[in-house]
Design an enzyme around this catalytic site. Structure first.
Site, PDB file in Angstrom:
ATOM      1  N   SER A 228      30.088  57.948 -27.375  1.00  0.00           N
ATOM      2  CA  SER A 228      29.795  58.213 -25.968  1.00  0.00           C
ATOM      3  C   SER A 228      31.067  58.244 -25.134  1.00  0.00           C
ATOM      4  O   SER A 228      32.079  57.628 -25.486  1.00  0.00           O
ATOM      5  CB  SER A 228      28.853  57.128 -25.431  1.00  0.00           C
ATOM      6  OG  SER A 228      28.279  57.539 -24.215  1.00  0.00           O
ATOM      7  N   GLN A 250      30.317  52.419 -19.964  1.00  0.00           N
ATOM      8  CA  GLN A 250      30.382  53.346 -21.090  1.00  0.00           C
ATOM      9  C   GLN A 250      31.088  52.715 -22.279  1.00  0.00           C
ATOM     10  O   GLN A 250      30.690  52.901 -23.428  1.00  0.00           O
ATOM     11  CB  GLN A 250      31.120  54.614 -20.664  1.00  0.00           C
ATOM     12  CG  GLN A 250      30.658  55.859 -21.391  1.00  0.00           C
ATOM     13  CD  GLN A 250      29.199  56.154 -21.131  1.00  0.00           C
ATOM     14  OE1 GLN A 250      28.680  55.930 -20.051  1.00  0.00           O
ATOM     15  NE2 GLN A 250      28.502  56.625 -22.150  1.00  0.00           N
ATOM     16  N   HIS A 253      29.265  50.597 -25.137  1.00  0.00           N
ATOM     17  CA  HIS A 253      28.376  51.204 -26.135  1.00  0.00           C
ATOM     18  C   HIS A 253      28.816  50.844 -27.548  1.00  0.00           C
ATOM     19  O   HIS A 253      28.013  50.394 -28.362  1.00  0.00           O
ATOM     20  CB  HIS A 253      28.358  52.727 -25.988  1.00  0.00           C
ATOM     21  CG  HIS A 253      27.302  53.220 -25.052  1.00  0.00           C
ATOM     22  ND1 HIS A 253      25.967  53.176 -25.365  1.00  0.00           N
ATOM     23  CD2 HIS A 253      27.385  53.770 -23.821  1.00  0.00           C
ATOM     24  CE1 HIS A 253      25.269  53.678 -24.363  1.00  0.00           C
ATOM     25  NE2 HIS A 253      26.104  54.045 -23.415  1.00  0.00           N
ATOM     26  N   GLU A 318      30.969  64.153 -21.846  1.00  0.00           N
ATOM     27  CA  GLU A 318      29.519  63.915 -21.895  1.00  0.00           C
ATOM     28  C   GLU A 318      28.986  63.596 -20.495  1.00  0.00           C
ATOM     29  O   GLU A 318      28.034  64.207 -20.019  1.00  0.00           O
ATOM     30  CB  GLU A 318      29.240  62.760 -22.858  1.00  0.00           C
ATOM     31  CG  GLU A 318      27.780  62.368 -22.954  1.00  0.00           C
ATOM     32  CD  GLU A 318      27.569  61.116 -23.777  1.00  0.00           C
ATOM     33  OE1 GLU A 318      26.412  60.867 -24.159  1.00  0.00           O
ATOM     34  OE2 GLU A 318      28.549  60.378 -24.042  1.00  0.00           O
ATOM     35  N   HIS A 319      29.577  62.595 -19.846  1.00  0.00           N
ATOM     36  CA  HIS A 319      29.218  62.218 -18.476  1.00  0.00           C
ATOM     37  C   HIS A 319      30.420  62.476 -17.580  1.00  0.00           C
ATOM     38  O   HIS A 319      31.535  62.087 -17.917  1.00  0.00           O
ATOM     39  CB  HIS A 319      28.857  60.734 -18.378  1.00  0.00           C
ATOM     40  CG  HIS A 319      27.802  60.288 -19.356  1.00  0.00           C
ATOM     41  ND1 HIS A 319      28.124  59.730 -20.584  1.00  0.00           N
ATOM     42  CD2 HIS A 319      26.452  60.319 -19.289  1.00  0.00           C
ATOM     43  CE1 HIS A 319      27.004  59.424 -21.221  1.00  0.00           C
ATOM     44  NE2 HIS A 319      25.976  59.773 -20.465  1.00  0.00           N
ATOM     45  N   ASP A 352      21.231  57.218 -17.144  1.00  0.00           N
ATOM     46  CA  ASP A 352      20.948  56.628 -18.456  1.00  0.00           C
ATOM     47  C   ASP A 352      19.518  56.114 -18.554  1.00  0.00           C
ATOM     48  O   ASP A 352      18.943  56.095 -19.646  1.00  0.00           O
ATOM     49  CB  ASP A 352      21.902  55.454 -18.718  1.00  0.00           C
ATOM     50  CG  ASP A 352      23.198  55.893 -19.359  1.00  0.00           C
ATOM     51  OD1 ASP A 352      23.307  57.070 -19.738  1.00  0.00           O
ATOM     52  OD2 ASP A 352      24.112  55.049 -19.465  1.00  0.00           O
ATOM     53  N   HIS A 411      16.205 102.948 -42.925  1.00  0.00           N
ATOM     54  CA  HIS A 411      15.920 102.723 -41.509  1.00  0.00           C
ATOM     55  C   HIS A 411      15.665 104.052 -40.809  1.00  0.00           C
ATOM     56  O   HIS A 411      14.733 104.194 -40.001  1.00  0.00           O
ATOM     57  CB  HIS A 411      17.107 102.017 -40.838  1.00  0.00           C
ATOM     58  CG  HIS A 411      17.187 100.549 -41.107  1.00  0.00           C
ATOM     59  ND1 HIS A 411      17.372 100.037 -42.353  1.00  0.00           N
ATOM     60  CD2 HIS A 411      17.115  99.476 -40.254  1.00  0.00           C
ATOM     61  CE1 HIS A 411      17.411  98.705 -42.290  1.00  0.00           C
ATOM     62  NE2 HIS A 411      17.259  98.345 -41.016  1.00  0.00           N
TER      63      HIS A 411
END
Length: 421
Positions: A228, A250, A253, A318-319, A352, A411
């Site tokens: 994260s 963060q 984590h 990510e954030h 979150d 085709h």
């Protein structure tokens, strides 16, 4: 740009050993099915369950272990997440009767996948919020069979009760006590007790991530996620303690998580670093948070707000938080992020848990090409077409010529034969 605190370079893990280990686990689950799952449950979690599926009685027992406040909190968060997912679903609409030329009618249908597995991690913390973030969008999309799984609490036969209740409140149709790479293999290929699914979503450790990578194709996945990360853009007008708290939120984590501050104010940067050290003395999760911050925490001094935006877009975090006096101006210049948090009032932790957006987001720069899990993750946009005889006769010569140009004579004939009708 000036580096005030440099992060350690991430070393490539022993990919070969990880790949081989996970490959062997997947193959064992494919061949031995439930027997392999029970073996790994015992080996990794001390779980002796014979039946992997969680019963209604077990779910009710979990409810009884929670306080009324805890249950109400989960329901309130679920309501916000569900409301946003429904609003998102309403923006995804079918297309009917589009006509690029007379007599040709094109369209698309929005079709949910038939089944999915929502993987809810265990590990250091019971991430019951992830159950809400995965299951609710799937159910809102209209997935008929939403299975959920999570490893048991170490040394027990039970999933964490909060996780179990969250899964139930979110609306899971089936819940299984299994985790790790073996769970990904089971839901990809099926076992005696667990029917295979069409898609697997959710974060996990490096074994889970590698299993998703290897099983992709046999089953759909959301994306391959790593540790994260959060990036905070600050102009010095905010509160150092607030930024420090967000960086450590963060960092706690896991030891590989990453908190990054980018600012144009060196004095503010130093105040934030001091505030981080102060909070670490008080934080109960300091052992993990401190290791993460010391190893991967980063503080960068940008020469201008334009350079801040450039750094953010290049990193694709990510954030991404904007802690600035005029945050919307910065927001207009950002385009690579998993989720954006605009202004000091908008803490990343709100997203979150309970504001309504999803927290299952791309990491390791994957935000350059994908967003996070949302209701659309579980939807397929499938095209269709029909045409009149007149339109067919008009289009067939063009198609025949294009096919002949590629050397695909079959085709071309498939177009020409229709001209004779």
């Amino acid at each position: 740009m000036k580096i005030l605190k440099e992060a350690a370079k991430r070393t490539e893990e022993d990919r070969r050993n990880l790949t081989e280990t996970v490959s062997c686990m997947i193959e064992e689950v494919r061949s031995k099915k439930d027997e392999a799952l029970r073996k790994y449950n015992l080996q990794f979690d001390g779980c002796t369950r014979e039946t992997l599926r969680i019963s209604r009685k077990e779910i009710q027992k979990a409810y009884n272990q929670l306080t009324s406040q805890e249950i109400e909190d989960l329901r309130t968060a679920a309501a916000n997440i569900r409301a946003f997912a429904k609003a998102q679903r309403e923006t995804i609409r079918p297309l009917t009767n589009f006509s690029p030329m007379p007599g040709i009618f094109l369209g698309h249908r929005i079709i949910p996948v038939e089944s999915c597995c929502c993987y809810v991690p265990g590990g250091n913390y019971p991430l019951y919020s992830t159950a809400l973030m995965l299951i609710i969008p799937a159910k809102t999309a209209g997935v008929k069979r939403v299975a959920a799984c999570s490893p048991v609490m170490k040394g027990t036969n039970e999933i964490n009760p909060k996780t179990l209740v969250a899964m139930d409140i979110a609306g899971a149709d089936e819940i299984y006590a299994v985790g790790g790479a073996q769970a990904v293999a089971a839901f990809s290929y099926g076992t005696e007790e667990i029917p295979a699914v069409d898609m697997i979503v959710g974060p996990g450790n490096r074994f889970v991530t590698e299993a998703k990578r290897q099983c992709y194709g046999q089953v759909g996945i959301d994306f391959v996620a790593g540790p994260s990360e959060v990036m905070v853009l600050a102009d010095g007008s905010g509160t150092p303690e607030v930024v420090a708290a967000d960086l450590l939120a963060q960092s706690e984590h896991d030891p590989n998580a990453k908190g990054i501050l980018v600012t144009t104010d060196e004095t503010f940067a130093k105040k934030v670093m001091a505030a981080v050290e102060k909070e670490l003395c008080l934080l109960s999760t300091a052992e993990i948070a401190e290791k993460s911050w010391n190893t991967f925490g980063e503080v960068l001094l940008a020469e201008s707000e334009e350079e801040m935006a450039e750094l953010a877009n290049a990193y694709a975090p990510e954030h991404l938080e904007i802690n600035m006096q005029n945050p919307q101006e910065m927001a207009d210049n950002l385009y690579n992020y998993g989720s954006l948090f605009i202004g000091e009032n908008t803490a990343e932790v709100f997203g979150d848990y309970a504001s309504g957006t999803n927290h299952t987001l791309p990491t390791l720069r994957a935000a350059r090409y994908t967003g996070g899990v949302w209701v659309g993750t579980f939807l397929k946009t499938c095209t269709y077409q029909s045409m009149t005889k007149e339109a067919m006769k008009e289009l067939a010569p063009l198609v025949a010529r294009l096919a002949e140009g590629e050397g695909l004579m079959g085709h071309a004939e498939a177009a020409k034969v229709r001209e004779k009708k």
